[in-house]
Write an enzyme that holds these catalytic residues in place. Structure first.
Site, PDB file in Angstrom:
ATOM      1  N   ARG A   1       9.118  -3.861 -47.186  1.00 34.07           N
ATOM      2  CA  ARG A   1       9.863  -4.483 -48.287  1.00 34.07           C
ATOM      3  C   ARG A   1       8.987  -5.439 -49.082  1.00 34.07           C
ATOM      4  O   ARG A   1       8.162  -6.150 -48.525  1.00 34.07           O
ATOM      5  CB  ARG A   1      11.076  -5.247 -47.753  1.00 34.07           C
ATOM      6  CG  ARG A   1      12.162  -4.351 -47.207  1.00 34.07           C
ATOM      7  CD  ARG A   1      13.374  -5.179 -46.770  1.00 34.07           C
ATOM      8  NE  ARG A   1      14.429  -4.312 -46.267  1.00 34.07           N
ATOM      9  CZ  ARG A   1      14.494  -3.847 -45.018  1.00 34.07           C
ATOM     10  NH1 ARG A   1      13.554  -4.188 -44.146  1.00 34.07           N
ATOM     11  NH2 ARG A   1      15.480  -3.059 -44.631  1.00 34.07           N
TER      12      ARG A   1
ATOM     13  N   GLY B   1      13.210 -12.822 -42.451  1.00 35.19           N
ATOM     14  CA  GLY B   1      12.398 -13.692 -41.617  1.00 35.19           C
ATOM     15  C   GLY B   1      10.942 -13.726 -42.041  1.00 35.19           C
ATOM     16  O   GLY B   1      10.329 -14.794 -42.127  1.00 35.19           O
TER      17      GLY B   1
ATOM     18  N   TYR C   1      11.753   6.485 -43.920  1.00 37.51           N
ATOM     19  CA  TYR C   1      12.467   5.232 -43.641  1.00 37.51           C
ATOM     20  C   TYR C   1      13.754   5.469 -42.856  1.00 37.51           C
ATOM     21  O   TYR C   1      13.940   4.938 -41.756  1.00 37.51           O
ATOM     22  CB  TYR C   1      12.758   4.502 -44.950  1.00 37.51           C
ATOM     23  CG  TYR C   1      13.459   3.184 -44.729  1.00 37.51           C
ATOM     24  CD1 TYR C   1      12.785   2.129 -44.111  1.00 37.51           C
ATOM     25  CD2 TYR C   1      14.785   2.995 -45.121  1.00 37.51           C
ATOM     26  CE1 TYR C   1      13.424   0.912 -43.892  1.00 37.51           C
ATOM     27  CE2 TYR C   1      15.422   1.786 -44.910  1.00 37.51           C
ATOM     28  CZ  TYR C   1      14.746   0.748 -44.295  1.00 37.51           C
ATOM     29  OH  TYR C   1      15.390  -0.441 -44.072  1.00 37.51           O
TER      30      TYR C   1
ATOM     31  N   ASP D   1       4.909  -4.589 -39.203  1.00 37.43           N
ATOM     32  CA  ASP D   1       6.063  -3.930 -38.625  1.00 37.43           C
ATOM     33  C   ASP D   1       5.941  -2.417 -38.444  1.00 37.43           C
ATOM     34  O   ASP D   1       4.980  -1.774 -38.823  1.00 37.43           O
ATOM     35  CB  ASP D   1       7.330  -4.297 -39.382  1.00 37.43           C
ATOM     36  CG  ASP D   1       8.467  -4.613 -38.413  1.00 37.43           C
ATOM     37  OD1 ASP D   1       8.279  -4.488 -37.189  1.00 37.43           O
ATOM     38  OD2 ASP D   1       9.556  -4.984 -38.878  1.00 37.43           O
TER      39      ASP D   1
ATOM     40  N   VAL E   1      17.710 -16.635 -35.560  1.00 39.40           N
ATOM     41  CA  VAL E   1      18.988 -17.335 -35.733  1.00 39.40           C
ATOM     42  C   VAL E   1      19.110 -18.465 -34.721  1.00 39.40           C
ATOM     43  O   VAL E   1      19.517 -19.594 -35.054  1.00 39.40           O
ATOM     44  CB  VAL E   1      20.172 -16.351 -35.608  1.00 39.40           C
ATOM     45  CG1 VAL E   1      21.494 -17.100 -35.497  1.00 39.40           C
ATOM     46  CG2 VAL E   1      20.205 -15.413 -36.804  1.00 39.40           C
TER      47      VAL E   1
ATOM     48  N   ASP F   1     -24.212   4.136 -10.002  1.00 41.06           N
ATOM     49  CA  ASP F   1     -23.927   5.537 -10.337  1.00 41.06           C
ATOM     50  C   ASP F   1     -24.811   5.928 -11.531  1.00 41.06           C
ATOM     51  O   ASP F   1     -25.371   5.053 -12.215  1.00 41.06           O
ATOM     52  CB  ASP F   1     -22.431   5.666 -10.663  1.00 41.06           C
ATOM     53  CG  ASP F   1     -22.056   7.041 -11.162  1.00 41.06           C
ATOM     54  OD1 ASP F   1     -22.518   8.030 -10.570  1.00 41.06           O
ATOM     55  OD2 ASP F   1     -21.308   7.125 -12.156  1.00 41.06           O
TER      56      ASP F   1
END
Length: 734
Positions: free
Chosen positions: A13, A33, A95, A149, A387, A504
């Protein structure tokens, strides 16, 4: 991140909604947020630049109908927007499909809601490519790209491939689930998604749990080594760390005392007749646990009739995706439950639940935060949940009780809340009663403790910690990627009197190559080993045959162990055969391996003096690992005149007599002298015998990824070379 660099944020967004009006283009600031966090951060960035705020460039999706708008109009005092347009069918699959109908439910532990659609994944790839195209037209040297995100999980690696030296950060805003959930994704999908995230220099999550889940998936899906919180790639490492996102504490604390908020709060309290108020606010989503919350409140009313007409639950649900049938059904269930509870317990003068289905403005939200006696925040899964932090910050009066789900990321920070399981209606009912009866001194103690944490872990701390971690990662890439305490290790090595070094060959002293015959020792490493061998008993202990080892280490005074312990050669002495078992067992193994060579082009059989191996590094089959397991299982079922060991190594299945191993030879060599320093380094399954059988004070070191008995780990073969060089230098300078 230097303040002279531009910040480019990439998110699904844009930071504002674009509206066309008769008078021109209107930009309406979004209140999500991330936008709130970046707005607060931008204010601080501006202050740090002597009052001149550098604008943040923000790349995000915009509706195709807005393509005609002059891009110069998409700018306000904080952000310059760069819209990403795409075809409607691509956007829908990307979306609504892959992002919201697969990743969202799956990563929130709702696998039954997930839709696995191949075309959606293709659209997801196309959409991420569109973001890349927009970004590459914008990016300049020195820019910091911060990708956000789950909609853009492929983008970091796309940017890395297009601009190899780009500075890329990535933050994941939802939960990252356990590998058992990731395993539900088709194999190719999970692989490209995780590879996508590892294109960043720093990958951030909300909690340490999510970090561990991601690191496990990296190990399982890509078999990459992790050193502490770094995923080690061939040319760089990626820091994976928790950065709990937060809020602007001062903004919520101070704003809650504004006259408009105070007046609105008083209005609400008068309307509810000064009843005790329980408050919750959520977006309409099945992850928020709204129906369980209603059941918990209903149980509270059933068990506590003395609270009837004394408490009101103000429940706000913000509309979201309510045209989708799943969400329509959830909305119907919520409204039916509200109606049932109000009908069963309400009276003419009292509604137990006031249900609001709309968004609240900032004043209304703060008025309810500060009016309520209990905030009921109980998602069944939430990446963080801001919140609950907003509620705590707004309580300048130090009153109020937070009831918080243990499945919200914020529960790891706000431990002074009443932490409950959101699906346990009895625990919720009991917590509601406890909250309503909590004495004011206890409320004050809990709220002040949580406020102190939020003051010290604000949104500014979140962004600053991320950028600081990025700067440290870019400037402090270690010379040796290891869990080994290098300085004490080098000190112990240089001060020892009797040293035993067990190394090794393939994958340890030499990189793994497709054709084993092409493996070789670099000139630099040969010189290093020569120095080490002059001051130590250095043993190359390998699955290779005698001829290869003798040729490769000619001129270096090392001890050689061939074919996993079957042969031993001390410097300047002939070979000794340690394995004296008969070799008639090979005739029963060879046909099974030859069948797999015929079935899988690119594979081959190697017959040694005491072992036989099927190599499949160059196999053309997609499911070759599964086929290797099938062969190993088949070989273990063969009868033989001697006990056999079937070894599943790095792209090889090897069969040999079980009597001797790298471990048995290592212990024999260790018992030969009173060594006061022992180090064993290897990368393969056969080296685990050494790690397991050497004394627990020895330095046992696994190279690469995978579960191991070794005490320490080196990330890559080149880190072995770097460590041995430090050991050699310590001897030279001693």
């Amino acid at each position: 991140m230097s303040t002279s660099n531009r910040l480019l944020i990439v998110s699904y967004r844009l930071p504002f909604t674009i509206r066309e009006r008769e008078e021109g283009v209107e930009l309406i600031q979004n209140s999500g947020g991330l936008v709130s966090a970046v707005l607060s951060m931008a204010e601080r960035m501006g202050q740090s630049q002597h009052g001149t705020s550098a604008k943040i460039h923000w790349i995000g999706h915009a509706d195709s109908s807005l393509q005609h708008i002059d891009k110069s109009k998409l700018e306000n005092e904080t952000f310059v927007a760069h819209p990403v347009f795409m075809d409607d069918d691509v956007h829908k699959g990307f979306y609504e499909g892959f992002s919201n109908d697969l990743i969202w439910p799956l990563f929130h532990y709702f696998p039954s809601y997930a839709n696995f659609n191949e075309s959606d994944f293709q659209h997801y790839q196309q959409a991420n490519t569109r973001f890349l195209e927009e970004l590459t037209t914008l990016i300049e040297p020195g820019d910091f790209v911060w990708i956000h995100d789950f909609q853009l999980m492929l983008l970091p690696n796309m940017v890395r491939q297009a601009i190899p030296d780009a500075s890329i950060g990535y933050f994941f805003h939802i939960p990252f689930p356990t590998y058992e959930i990731i395993k539900l994704l088709p194999r190719t999908w999970r692989q490209v998604l995780i590879e996508g995230l590892l294109g960043a220099n720093v990958v951030g999550f909300h909690t340490s749990d999510y970090v561990q889940h991601f690191l496990q998936s990296v190990s399982e899906v890509l078999s990459l080594p992790t050193i502490e919180q770094r995923v080690v790639l061939p040319e760089r490492s990626v820091l994976v760390k928790d950065f709990p996102i937060s809020i602007d504490f001062v903004k919520f604390n101070w704003s809650s005392q504004e006259p408009e908020v105070v007046a609105t709060r008083q209005e609400y309290q008068d309307l509810i007749r000064n009843n005790k108020i329980i408050f919750s606010v959520d977006r309409l989503d099945y992850t928020k646990g709204i129906t369980y919350r209603l059941q918990g409140f209903e149980r509270f009313l059933t068990e506590n009739p003395d609270w009837h007409d004394k408490v009101t639950f103000v429940m706000t649900v913000v509309p979201s995706r309510d045209k989708i049938s799943q969400y329509q059904e959830l909305k119907r269930e919520i409204e039916e439950a509200v109606g049932r509870i109000n009908g069963q317990f309400g009276t003419i003068g009292w509604r137990p639940i006031i249900y609001i289905y709309r968004s609240l403005n900032f004043t209304e939200l703060l008025a309810l935060y500060t009016a309520c006696d209990v905030a009921l925040i109980t998602p069944v899964r939430d990446g963080m949940n801001l919140v609950c932090k907003e509620f705590v910050a707004s309580r300048y009066d130090h009153k109020g009780v937070l009831i918080l789900s243990e499945l919200a990321g914020a529960a790891q920070e706000l431990s002074n809340a009443l932490i409950i399981n959101p699906t346990d209606t009895q625990e919720m009912a009991s917590a509601i009663k406890q909250g309503l009866l909590m004495p004011l001194p206890e409320q004050e103690r809990r709220i002040m403790t949580m406020q102190h944490h939020l003051q010290n872990h604000s949104v500014f701390r979140w962004s600053n910690d991320f950028f600081t971690a990025f700067d440290e990662t870019m400037t402090n890439q270690p010379d040796v990627e290891t869990t080994l305490p290098v300085v004490p290790f080098i000190t112990a090595f240089s001060e020892a009197r009797q040293r035993l070094l067990l190394f090794d060959f393939d994958g340890t002293l030499s990189p793994i190559v497709n054709d084993p015959s092409e493996a070789q020792l670099s000139e630099t490493l040969a010189e290093t080993l020569h120095t080490l061998a002059e001051h130590s008993n250095l043993v190359v202990i390998s699955g290779r045959n005698r001829a290869f080892l003798e040729k490769t280490f000619a001129g270096i005074p090392v001890h050689l162990v061939a074919e996993h312990g079957a042969f031993l050669k001390n410097p300047n002495k002939p070979w000794t055969r340690l394995d004296l078992s008969a070799d008639d067992w090979v005739d029963s193994v060879r046909p099974a391996m030859n069948q797999f060579v015929e079935r899988f082009p690119g594979t081959s059989v190697e017959e040694k003096e005491t072992a036989i191996a099927w190599h499949y590094r160059r196999a053309e089959s997609d499911d070759i690992e599964g086929q290797a397991v099938e062969l190993a299982t088949q070989l273990r079922g063969l009868s033989s005149s001697v006990p056999l060991a079937v070894i599943q190594g790095n792209k090889v299945i090897e069969v040999k007599p079980a009597q001797h191993s790298k471990g048995t030879v290592a212990v024999t060599l260790f018992d030969d002298k009173p060594y006061d320093f022992v180090v064993s380094i290897g990368d393969d399954t056969t080296d685990e015998d050494m790690f397991r059988q050497l004394p627990n004070w020895a330095y046992t070191i696994k190279v690469g990824a995978g579960v191991s008995f070794a005490r320490y780990r080196l990330a890559r073969q080149r880190d072995v070379v770097a460590l041995l060089r430090q050991m050699s230098d310590a001897l030279v300078t001693a």
